[in-house]
Structure formats: structure tokens, C-alpha cells
Motif scaffolding. Structure first.
Motif, short mmCIF file in Angstrom:
data_model
loop_
_atom_site.label_atom_id
_atom_site.label_comp_id
_atom_site.label_asym_id
_atom_site.label_seq_id
_atom_site.Cartn_x
_atom_site.Cartn_y
_atom_site.Cartn_z
N ILE A 288 0.83 -1.21 0.00
CA ILE A 288 0.00 0.00 0.00
C ILE A 288 0.87 1.26 0.00
O ILE A 288 0.67 2.17 -0.81
CB ILE A 288 -0.95 0.01 1.22
CG1 ILE A 288 -1.99 -1.12 1.08
CG2 ILE A 288 -1.64 1.36 1.36
CD1 ILE A 288 -2.82 -1.35 2.33
N PHE A 292 1.84 4.29 -2.96
CA PHE A 292 1.28 5.56 -2.48
C PHE A 292 2.36 6.63 -2.46
O PHE A 292 2.21 7.72 -3.01
CB PHE A 292 0.70 5.34 -1.08
CG PHE A 292 0.35 6.62 -0.34
CD1 PHE A 292 -0.71 7.41 -0.74
CD2 PHE A 292 1.09 7.01 0.78
CE1 PHE A 292 -1.03 8.59 -0.05
CE2 PHE A 292 0.78 8.18 1.47
CZ PHE A 292 -0.28 8.96 1.05
N THR A 428 -0.93 -3.42 -5.07
CA THR A 428 0.11 -2.46 -5.45
C THR A 428 -0.33 -1.64 -6.66
O THR A 428 -0.24 -0.41 -6.67
CB THR A 428 1.43 -3.18 -5.76
OG1 THR A 428 1.90 -3.84 -4.59
CG2 THR A 428 2.50 -2.21 -6.24
N VAL A 431 -3.45 0.68 -5.83
CA VAL A 431 -3.08 1.86 -5.03
C VAL A 431 -2.33 2.86 -5.91
O VAL A 431 -2.59 4.07 -5.87
CB VAL A 431 -2.22 1.45 -3.81
CG1 VAL A 431 -1.64 2.68 -3.12
CG2 VAL A 431 -3.03 0.63 -2.83
N ASN A 432 -1.41 2.34 -6.72
CA ASN A 432 -0.66 3.19 -7.64
C ASN A 432 -1.60 3.96 -8.57
O ASN A 432 -1.49 5.18 -8.74
CB ASN A 432 0.32 2.33 -8.46
CG ASN A 432 1.32 3.14 -9.25
OD1 ASN A 432 0.94 3.93 -10.10
ND2 ASN A 432 2.60 2.92 -8.99
#
Length: 513
Positions: A288, A292, A428, A431-432
Motif C-alpha cells: 500500500i 502511495f 500495489t 493503489v498506484n
């Protein structure tokens, strides 16, 4: 290309560490999945700086640009519809990454790449032929699905195929392809902006079909990873493939580790709920926070809007696109620095050095823009300042390109155990994409209100993420992917989340110290 070196695992095992031509070519082809993401990152900012494109789809922005040359420099491009065009892709990629995790787990990594390539191909055709806003956004959404599938599967594929001691180098091939895609897009924008007749933007958008075609065709010829074959029950094929990619028959220890990981994975019915368990807290936190933080370095502000940014600080159209080409070249060459150093000096050193370099540059750029435009935003650019702004932006891009750029994809793809790997990589990617969307959507508004303070805002986040890496990310270089649990177990903070019973590594060769 094969050598006789071995990778020394953290627990003391020796795995074959040579790179065969077969592995190199497979990783090279798979890494081209990064081209589609890079091409889109580069093409969007350039196209939105072209007058014929703005006149057709965003006439209000075009009108504001041309009506008054004394318009506040900070608020020059503030159009929610313009940012929606760019940002819609990332919403689609976010959603698609969750579906991609199922495809990746059930059918294998290569078919997820193939699905991403095909979808991106269709999206590029629709965008190139767009006659209205609906076609434009639909094309963007399909491009987003393609990016979601590729970004979910490619880093995992690369980390699984690579020998432990060269995993960083081969995985960063993905980021290298992203930077090449950005550079190619900048060069194409520079060329198409000169096309008479106002249809250059169509060429820019339609040429996205080229990188899409490369990964679509390339994925058909890719072998499955041994990890994926075992996960899907093809154990004999997995052992045969492991021998082939390592270039030796001495693979029993690595194969046993994969089998042990697979046995553990078979006990898991629901990876999405399993990833929330206490023993996976370190990996979940990184899945996460690393993407971020990657978005809060401010890099997408530079790469999305490089042409817009240079135009805003007073360069003409050609000069702005040329400046974007310069940053693109820096991006590519600096990524090679990461490829050469990541397995020698480790992930942490690059993260920390890159963070300090980016912080210095953000303070410098923010201060120079403050001096040029103040808070009113109304001024002409002194040519004494302009080259320095470009120079500091280039040094900033270099710092990102050998730290948070490649490592933001590498580290999350190598830290998950098999049973949660697909789910973890989807988190991943999502969130990106979520924060890419948020920043893409609000950047222009933030620039209008925060003015030069925006650079200090991102600089503050760089301080936070650099401290976080220093305290909480253990070194993962040279550690076999199936033994990564041992790294977390030995960490001063994360070790308390993992009990001895949670550690399952074959052959009982590791004593947890």
C-alpha cells in the motif's frame, strides 16, 4: 551469457544464480509490457498541449489560452474535463488489476499480459479515430484496462523468472521500458505537432498500437514461470522449466522451496482475506505505502505535464516538447544506473539517495518559480532562470529514475509469498493507479491554489517516505523470492508480527536468528 555463480540465500542456501540467454530474452519480451504504460504517460501531456486537439475537444481551455496572454501562470490550464481525459485511464486500470489477479493466478502470467496488450490495442484505435468526447474517454478506459493487466502481471513474471542475485536488474527492465515508452512518446509528439492540417494528435494517440502489438505478440511466445506452473498443478513441467531457465540440473533446493510455497498456498482458499492476516502485515503495508509514496514524489506532475509545465514557465510549444524530450532522455539513462547498481548496493541505498536528491531539486524548483511568478502568478520568465528550472527538473527526474521509479515496482513484486502474490500485486497496482488518478485530477487545481508551494508539498512527502524506508524496509537484494519471509522475521519491527510457525521453508536449512 551463462555463468557459474550462485545466489546465496539469506538462510544460507545456494541457488543457481546464472542468467541464461533463455531467461534474458523471456524477461526482455515480458518487460515490453512497460512500453504501453510509458507511452501513455508521455503521450497524454504532449497531446493536451496541442492546439488542434484542444480546439476540437476542449475549446474553453483553448479560448482561455489565446484570449489573454497575461493569464495567471499558475491557473492557465485549470480544466476538470482536460484532467478527466488523462485520469480516466487510471480508474479503469485500478478496477482491471483486480480481475487481472484472477487471470494471473488461474491461467498464468503470460495470458494476463496478452489480455492487456489486446485491450490496449483496441483503445488506441478508438482514440486515434475519436470524433467526440465519448470516443475519447472510451478509448482511454480501454487503455486503462490494458495498463491494469500489464502492470499486474509483468513485475511478478520478471521477479519469478530471474535468479535471486540478478532479480533487481531484470525486474527493472519493466521500468526501463516505461521510460523508453515515455521518451518515444515525447519524440513522436514533437514530430506530430509539426504536421500541417491539425491531425497530428491522431497520429500520436493511434501509435499506441505499436507498443500494444509488441507485448500482445511477444506474450504468445513467453514460457510460463515455474512458480505459476506449480501453482496450477503442473509440477513436472515446472521442474523442467526451472532447469531450463537456470541452465543447470542442480535446482532441487530451489524447486523444493517452490513446492513448499505451493503446499502452503493450497491451504489458502481466499487470498484476498488471507492477505489481511497478521503474518502478512509487513507485505501488505509495503504493497500500500510504496505505490502511495511513489505517486507523492511528484513525478507524474513532471511527466504528465512536462510540456504544459514548460509552456507555463514561458517556453514556446516546440521548446516545451523539446524540454520534455530532454527529461525523457534523462529518465532512460538514469534507469540504467539503477539496473547496474540495484543488486550490488541494494534497494535501501538507492531509495535513500534518490529521496535526498529529489528533495533538494524540489526545493530549488519551487523557490525559482516563487521568485519568477511570486504569488500573483503574473510575470514574464527571465531567461536567466529558465535553464536552471530545466536543469533541476532533470536532476530530479534522474533521482526518481534510479530510486522510486524502478523500486516502486520491484520491491512489491518480490516480497509476497506465492499464496498471496497475485492479490498483493493487484493491491500495489490499484493503489498506484488510484493515487495517479487523484493527483492527475487535482494537480491543476492544486497548482492554481498552492502555487509554487506545490513543489514544497511534494518535497514534504519525500522527507516522510525517505524516513519510512530508512526505518521499515529491510534489504531484499540476493534473497530468493520463496525465502523472503525470513527477511521480515529478522526485522526489528516486523518480526513481532511473524511467529516461528508462520515460517515454512523447505529442507529445514534455515535457523531464524
Amino acid at each position: 551469457m551463462a555463468g557459474g555463480v550462485v545466489a546465496k540465500a539469506s538462510g544460507g542456501k545456494d541457488y543457481p544464480g546464472n542468467i541464461t540467454l533463455f531467461v534474458f530474452l523471456a524477461c526482455l519480451v515480458a518487460a515490453t509490457g512497460g512500453l504501453i504504460f510509458g507511452y501513455d504517460l508521455g503521450i497524454s501531456g504532449g497531446v493536451t498541449a496541442m492546439d488542434p486537439f484542444l480546439l476540437k475537444f476542449f475549446p474553453s481551455v483553448y479560448k482561455m489560452e489565446n484570449e489573454n496572454h497575461s493569464t495567471n501562470q499558475y491557473c492557465k490550464f485549470d480544466s476538470q474535463m482536460l484532467t478527466l481525459f488523462t485520469s480516466s485511464l487510471y480508474v479503469a486500470a485500478l478496477v482491471a488489476s483486480f480481475f487481472a489477479s484472477i487471470v494471473t493466478r488461474v491461467f498464468g502470467r503470460k495470458w494476463s499480459m496478452f489480455g492487456g496488450g489486446i485491450t490496449f490495442l483496441i483503445g488506441s484505435a478508438i482514440n486515434g479515430a475519436a470524433e467526440n468526447m465519448f470516443m475519447l474517454i472510451l478509448g482511454r478506459l480501454l487503455l486503462g484496462v490494458g495498463v491494469g493487466f500489464a502492470n499486474q502481471s509483468v513485475p511478478v513474471y520478471l521477479s519469478e523468472m530471474a535468479p535471486a542475485r540478478l532479480r533487481g536488474m531484470l525486474n527493472i527492465g519493466f521500468q526501463l521500458m516505461i521510460t523508453i515508452g515515455i521518451l518515444a512518446a515525447n519524440l513522436i509528439n514533437y514530430g506530430t505537432s509539426k504536421i500541417q492540417g491539425g491531425w497530428g494528435w491522431r497520429v500520436s494517440l493511434a501509435l499506441a498500437a505499436v507498443p500494444a502489438g509488441i507485448i500482445t505478440l511477444g506474450s504468445l511466445f513467453l514460457p510460463d514461470t515455474p512458480n505459476s506452473l506449480i501453482e496450477r498443478g503442473h509440477e513436472d513441467k515446472a521442474k523442467e522449466m526451472l532447469c531450463k531457465i537456470r541452465g543447470t540440473d542442480d535446482i532441487q533446493m530451489e524447486y523444493d522451496d517452490m513446492l513448499a510455497a505451493s503446499e502452503e498456498a493450497k491451504k489458502i482458499q481466499h487470498p484476498w482475506s488471507n492477505i489481511l492476516k497478521r503474518k502478512y502485515r509487513p507485505q501488505l503495508t509495503m504493497a500500500i505505502l510504496i505505490p502511495f509514496f511513489q505517486q507523492l514524489t511528484g513525478i507524474n506532475v513532471i511527466m504528465f505535464y512536462a510540456p504544459v509545465l514548460f509552456k507555463t514557465i514561458g517556453f514556446e510549444d516546440d521548446a516545451s516538447l523539446m524540454s520534455a524530450v530532454i527529461t525523457g532522455l534523462v529518465n532512460v539513462f538514469a534507469t540504467f544506473v539503477s539496473i547496474v547498481t540495484v543488486d550490488r548496493f541494494g534497494r535501501r541505498m538507492l531509495f535513500l539517495q534518490g529521496g535526498i536528491q529529489m528533495l533538494i531539486c524540489q526545493i530549488a524548483v519551487g523557490t525559482m518559480i516563487a521568485v519568477m511568478f511570486g504569488t500573483s502568478g503574473v510575470a514574464d520568465v527571465s531567461m536567466d532562470y529558465a535553464p536552471w528550472v530545466v536543469a533541476f527538473i532533470c536532476v530530479y527526474v534522474a533521482g526518481f529514475a534510479w530510486s522510486w521509479g524502478p523500486l516502486g515496482w520491484l520491491v512489491p513484486s518480490e516480497i509476497f509469498s506465492l499464496e498471496i502474490r497475485s492479490a498483493g500485486q493487484s493491491i500495489t497496482v490499484s493503489v498506484n493507479m488510484f493515487f495517479t488518478f487523484i493527483i492527475g485530477q487535482i494537480f491543476l487545481t492544486m497548482l492554481c491554489h498552492m502555487k509554487f508551494g506545490l513543489f514544497y508539498f511534494f518535497g514534504g512527502w519525500v522527507v516522510i517516505m525517505t524516513i519510512f524506508i530508512a526505518l521499515f524496509l529491510p534489504e531484499t537484494k540476493n534473497v530468493p523470492i520463496e525465502e523472503m519471509i525470513l527477511v521480515w522475521k529478522r526485522h526489528w519491527f516486523w518480526g513481532k508480527f511473524i511467529s516461528d510457525d508462520d515460517v515454512h521453508v523447505a529442507n529445514d536449512m534455515v535457523a531464524i536468528a
